[in-house]
Each structure stands twice: as structure tokens, then as C-alpha cells.
Write an enzyme that holds these catalytic residues in place. Sequence first.
Site, short mmCIF file in Angstrom:
data_model
loop_
_atom_site.label_atom_id
_atom_site.label_comp_id
_atom_site.label_asym_id
_atom_site.label_seq_id
_atom_site.Cartn_x
_atom_site.Cartn_y
_atom_site.Cartn_z
N ASP A 13 23.76 63.03 -70.26
CA ASP A 13 23.17 63.94 -71.25
C ASP A 13 23.81 65.32 -71.27
O ASP A 13 23.15 66.32 -71.59
CB ASP A 13 21.66 64.09 -71.02
CG ASP A 13 20.90 62.79 -71.28
OD1 ASP A 13 21.37 62.00 -72.12
OD2 ASP A 13 19.87 62.57 -70.63
N VAL A 14 25.10 65.41 -70.98
CA VAL A 14 25.80 66.69 -71.13
C VAL A 14 26.45 66.80 -72.51
O VAL A 14 26.96 67.87 -72.86
CB VAL A 14 26.86 66.91 -70.03
CG1 VAL A 14 26.21 67.03 -68.67
CG2 VAL A 14 27.91 65.82 -70.05
N LYS A 16 28.64 64.09 -74.00
CA LYS A 16 29.92 63.39 -74.15
C LYS A 16 30.05 62.72 -75.52
O LYS A 16 31.08 62.83 -76.18
CB LYS A 16 30.08 62.32 -73.06
CG LYS A 16 30.17 62.83 -71.66
CD LYS A 16 30.55 61.72 -70.69
CE LYS A 16 29.66 60.49 -70.80
NZ LYS A 16 28.24 60.77 -70.46
N LYS A 38 33.97 52.29 -75.50
CA LYS A 38 33.11 52.53 -74.35
C LYS A 38 32.88 51.18 -73.68
O LYS A 38 32.38 50.24 -74.31
CB LYS A 38 31.79 53.16 -74.79
CG LYS A 38 30.92 53.64 -73.63
CD LYS A 38 29.80 54.55 -74.14
CE LYS A 38 29.02 55.17 -73.00
NZ LYS A 38 28.06 56.19 -73.46
N HIS A 181 26.97 73.19 -75.53
CA HIS A 181 25.82 74.10 -75.56
C HIS A 181 26.25 75.54 -75.22
O HIS A 181 25.51 76.29 -74.58
CB HIS A 181 24.72 73.65 -74.60
CG HIS A 181 24.26 72.24 -74.81
ND1 HIS A 181 23.73 71.80 -76.00
CD2 HIS A 181 24.27 71.16 -73.97
CE1 HIS A 181 23.42 70.52 -75.89
NE2 HIS A 181 23.74 70.11 -74.68
#
EC number: 6.3.3.3
Length: 232
Positions: A13-14, A16, A38, A181
Site C-alpha cells: 500500500d505504498v 506501486k 505482475k 504522497h
Amino acid sequence: MSKNLFITGTGTDVGKTYVTGLILKKFREQGKKAAYYKAAMSGNERRDDGTLIPGDALHVRTVSGIDQPLEDMCPYIYETAVSPHLAAKIEGNPVDMERVLENYDRLCESYEYVTAEGSGGILCPLRFDKQKIQLEDFISARNLGCLIVADAGLGTINAVVLTAEYMKAHQIPIRGILFNHYEEGNQLHEDNRYMCEYMTGAKVIACVKDGDTDLDMPFEVLESLYEEGERK
């Protein structure tokens, strides 16, 4: 053969997938034939007919506007929102490295650029039973360079430096760092950028702000991160 880049992160949850969508969008806008891949994807919802929707792949295709078929993007899709190795223990259909590499190589033969995204952080296990497969096994098998995606906020120095040090210890090439962010003028975020560069020796090549719909970096810089992988 295509030029390739692997997108890893400092954890789950950064952002990607969000960042990868913006990357693929930039390639499409430049008229390049680019693909997404993926190896394994967890936490997916089902269609009315019961088949699983590869959520990350769908997001990337929607944001980027590429026309790559969803079924070419991910060979292993799980419903349970856990690491792929555990999802496979719960649902069956464990990851087979030969299939992962065959599907990836097929894309490399058909597209100019292939962007592969990892599951979770760099240490995410893809399979852990009689066979043990880590993300780095896929990365190393095709000698892929990696872009580290990190949250710009509190704790990112520790997360970025530990990720980078692990990658260096395992001979995984680092192409750069990307902050998600990010807030311009935020003293913490700006200091994190400086400290991560200083402590890892890797450059923060771009910063993505909340709500960004484009990647704010020259295409030439983005393209330079991609190199032809070598099969081992």
C-alpha cells in the site's frame, strides 16, 4: 527484445500500482508499445460468473489507456488478501516459476517496454511449500533493474534504506527511488528525500502528489531507467 523495469516498494500500500499506471500512461502518450506484468496478485474480487478480476492490472490498464489484454498481465490471481504464498495455500494453484517466466518472456517478444510490478515489498514470498519462490528469484532470473516506490512521509528513511540495503546485498540493481504522497514545501518530505538519497546513494527520480494524473518527469529520464534484461 524489450527494455524492462521492475517496480518494487518499501511495503504494501505504498502506491506501486498507482505509480505503475502513470508510468504506462507516459509510454502510451509517447506512442510506445508498452506492457504490464505482475507474477501474482492477491485480494481480487469476482465477476458475476465467478471468475476473478485482476484488480491491479485493471487499474493500470484503465489509468494508462493501454490496450493490453488483462489475461496477459498476471498468470496467478487470488481472492484472499494476503501474500501470494499464503493465498495459494488457502485457495490452491501455487506459483510455478516456469510459467511466470514463460508468460513474461512472451510479453518481452511482443512489446518495446515491459514494466513488471512486485507483490508487496521486495521480500514478498510467492510460494512457500515444497518449493520456495521469492520475488527476487523472478527479478534475478531476468536480471531486472528496480525502481523503489516509497511513501514520502514518516518512517520512510528506515523503510527505504532497509529495502535498498537488502537489494544491494542480494545484487538486485536499483535504478532509483520514487516518492508517493509527496507534498511540496513539507519539511519532513523534503528532508526524507535528501536523507534517502544520502543514505542509499540512489536518486529520487520523481515525486508523485496525491491526485496526480501524470508522472512529472521527462520521458527521456523515465526511458533511461529501462534496460534489456538477460536470461539466466
